[in-house]
Scaffold this active site. Structure first.
Site, PDB file in Angstrom:
ATOM      1  N   ASP A  15      56.437  17.113   7.206  1.00 24.56           N
ATOM      2  CA  ASP A  15      55.624  18.264   7.619  1.00 24.56           C
ATOM      3  C   ASP A  15      55.609  19.378   6.582  1.00 24.56           C
ATOM      4  O   ASP A  15      54.543  19.871   6.194  1.00 24.56           O
ATOM      5  CB  ASP A  15      56.132  18.832   8.952  1.00 24.56           C
ATOM      6  CG  ASP A  15      55.700  17.974  10.132  1.00 24.56           C
ATOM      7  OD1 ASP A  15      54.899  17.044   9.914  1.00 24.56           O
ATOM      8  OD2 ASP A  15      56.168  18.234  11.246  1.00 24.56           O
ATOM      9  N   ARG A  97      68.048  29.810  12.279  1.00 27.08           N
ATOM     10  CA  ARG A  97      66.697  30.335  11.989  1.00 27.08           C
ATOM     11  C   ARG A  97      66.701  31.774  11.487  1.00 27.08           C
ATOM     12  O   ARG A  97      65.991  32.085  10.524  1.00 27.08           O
ATOM     13  CB  ARG A  97      65.777  30.172  13.190  1.00 27.08           C
ATOM     14  CG  ARG A  97      65.006  28.852  13.293  1.00 27.08           C
ATOM     15  CD  ARG A  97      65.684  27.699  12.745  1.00 27.08           C
ATOM     16  NE  ARG A  97      64.964  26.425  12.848  1.00 27.08           N
ATOM     17  CZ  ARG A  97      65.521  25.253  12.602  1.00 27.08           C
ATOM     18  NH1 ARG A  97      66.794  25.182  12.236  1.00 27.08           N
ATOM     19  NH2 ARG A  97      64.837  24.143  12.700  1.00 27.08           N
ATOM     20  N   ASP A 126      61.739  27.321  17.743  1.00 24.84           N
ATOM     21  CA  ASP A 126      62.007  27.719  16.361  1.00 24.84           C
ATOM     22  C   ASP A 126      60.913  28.632  15.792  1.00 24.84           C
ATOM     23  O   ASP A 126      61.197  29.555  15.037  1.00 24.84           O
ATOM     24  CB  ASP A 126      62.204  26.478  15.484  1.00 24.84           C
ATOM     25  CG  ASP A 126      63.510  25.755  15.800  1.00 24.84           C
ATOM     26  OD1 ASP A 126      64.473  26.448  16.199  1.00 24.84           O
ATOM     27  OD2 ASP A 126      63.569  24.522  15.661  1.00 24.84           O
ATOM     28  N   SER A 177      63.360  13.768  16.442  1.00 23.49           N
ATOM     29  CA  SER A 177      63.271  15.000  15.666  1.00 23.49           C
ATOM     30  C   SER A 177      64.679  15.565  15.593  1.00 23.49           C
ATOM     31  O   SER A 177      65.306  15.860  16.612  1.00 23.49           O
ATOM     32  CB  SER A 177      62.321  15.976  16.366  1.00 23.49           C
ATOM     33  OG  SER A 177      62.485  17.250  15.791  1.00 23.49           O
TER      34      SER A 177
HETATM   35  N1  ARG Z   1      66.149  22.713  21.489  1.00 29.00           N
HETATM   36  C1  ARG Z   1      66.986  23.220  20.454  1.00 29.00           C
HETATM   37  C2  ARG Z   1      66.709  24.685  20.235  1.00 29.00           C
HETATM   38  O1  ARG Z   1      65.705  25.142  20.639  1.00 29.00           O
HETATM   39  C3  ARG Z   1      66.889  22.397  19.196  1.00 29.00           C
HETATM   40  C4  ARG Z   1      65.689  22.626  18.350  1.00 29.00           C
HETATM   41  C5  ARG Z   1      65.715  21.737  17.160  1.00 29.00           C
HETATM   42  N2  ARG Z   1      64.659  22.019  16.234  1.00 29.00           N
HETATM   43  C6  ARG Z   1      63.949  21.105  15.611  1.00 29.00           C
HETATM   44  N3  ARG Z   1      62.981  21.517  14.837  1.00 29.00           N
HETATM   45  N4  ARG Z   1      64.121  19.808  15.780  1.00 29.00           N
HETATM   46  O2  ARG Z   1      67.505  25.380  19.664  1.00 29.00           O
END
Ligand code: ARG
Length: 401
Positions: A15, A97, A126, A177
């Site tokens: 991506d 993040r 995110d 993912s």
């Molecule tokens: N659900 C988790 C969170 O919101 C994990 C997110 C993981 N991010 C990703 N781009 N795969 O913190």
């Protein structure tokens, strides 16, 4: 006229690799790729990521080693707050993040960029964390979200990249993912989208399956100083090194697997599978030492605020006044959280087996039932009478209703 610059949070994956070219073609940017090492890969593993960004058309590509910074500025406050979203999730991605965004903003300043960009879709948390952090620390910057705007499927992205001969990663796509850092590893998608389906073993990397864990328990001793773990089995380590080592040892015993249905900020319930052996072990030990060291009124209010703290961090509000105020609150009790915790690792559990502290409030002579007992039992009688008085008055007047 030179093109405007945009600093993209770059992971090296499909991506963000196509996003480099897309931001140039569709938005006219010169893209600066910024990959931040928060412990997701071994040392040096991001060299290839740095090169790939240039091959995909970035005008500049930087890799930042932020492992120590992640541990000291983000994991440490999360430990102080025993931060677990919904009482379970140690906030792995939510912690990284704001740090990544802070570096995007720094690089933007250094390279004269007018925008920063992330590769998130529109369904997750995110995107919120990147953008709200940017609003908080650099409200003048524009934020681009090429993947959300573009809405491309994986296959279409691969075709689009092939037409342009972009060297995107061609490994057979993982059905999951994944996001990973020092504090843990997250997995979503594929069969995990069925909340009834047990996660297949292939999802896991940092923790052994229960069937493969050792037949004998292993003990480790964590030493805390003012709320932070500073030594493992008597050996002093910096926080990043200590977390990594506890993660490895606890992971071998299958500790730290978390399978949950999670409430995302965007309103979706999603099935998430986490592996956080180090985080689970350290938080378990830290909380236990607090139980020994914190006066009970303080401890009770702290527990109440911990959930709120985790929620703020989860929701992208790291750099906000309430979060800062809660950090100040959390810092007060941490002054007393010094001592050792023995943790027994066995068959998926990290169980506290003992604790001691120079500031401990446990008083043996008050607690004991043997001859050393110094607790004045005669005072209990009057205390119980007064404590129960409102209940008694209520029972006499209204209890029958
Ligand atoms: N659900 C988790 C969170 O919101 C994990 C997110 C993981 N991010 C990703 N781009 N795969 O913190």
């Amino acid at each position: 006229m030179t093109a405007p610059r945009c600093v993209l949070a770059y992971s090296g994956g499909l991506d963000t690799s196509v996003a480099i070219r897309w931001l140039a073609e569709h938005k006219g940017y010169d893209v600066v790729a910024c990959a931040v090492d928060v412990g997701q890969a071994g040392p040096g593993a991001l060299d290839e990521v740095r090169r790939r960004a240039l091959e995909c058309g970035a005008v500049e590509s930087v890799v930042v080693d932020a492992r120590a910074e992640f541990a000291d500025d983000f994991v440490a406050p999360a430990i102080a707050a025993n931060a677990l979203y919904m009482g379970k999730y140690p906030l792995v991605s939510a912690l990284s993040r704001p740090l990544i965004t802070r570096h995007l903003v720094r690089v933007a300043g250094e390279s004269g960029a007018e925008a920063v960009a992330h590769g998130c879709t529109g369904k997750g948390n995110d995107q919120v964390r990147f953008e709200v952090t940017a609003m908080a620390i650099a409200p003048q910057l524009r934020v681009e979200a090429p993947i959300r705007e573009w809405g491309l499927t994986r296959d279409a992205a691969i075709r689009w990249a092939a037409e342009r001969e972009l060297p995107v990663p061609v490994r057979p796509a993982s059905p999951y993912s994944i996001d990973e850092n020092l504090w843990g590893r997250t997995a979503e998608c594929g069969v995990l989208e069925d909340p009834w389906a047990a996660p297949p073993e292939e999802v896991f990397e940092r923790s052994a399956a229960l069937a493969d864990t050792p037949d004998t328990p292993e003990e480790l001793v964590l030493t805390f100083d003012a709320g932070l773990p500073v030594a493992l089995d008597g050996k002093e380590l910096d926080l990043a090194g200590l977390v990594a080592e506890v993660d490895r040892r606890a992971g071998a015993h299958g500790v730290g697997r978390i399978d949950m249905v999670e409430d995302r900020l965007v309103g979706i319930k999603s099935r998430e599978v986490y592996e956080c052996p180090g985080a689970v072990t350290i938080l378990t030990a830290h909380r236990d030492l607090e139980d020994l060291c914190l006066e009970q009124e303080l401890a009770q209010d702290k527990r109440g605020l911990e959930g709120r703290y985790a929620q703020l961090v989860y929701n992208g509000l790291w750099f906000t006044p309430l979060k800062e105020a809660l950090d100040s609150f959390m810092a007060v009790p941490q002054r007393y959280v010094t001592g050792d915790v023995r943790v027994r690792l066995f068959r998926g559990h990290a169980a506290v087996a003992g604790r001691r502290s120079p500031h401990g409030l446990y008083d043996h002579d008050l607690a004991t039932y043997d001859e050393a007992d110094r607790f004045d039992h005669t005072r209990a009688e009057g205390f119980v009478k007064l404590w129960g008085l409102p209940t008694k008055v209520w029972a006499r007047r209204q209890g029958r209703l």
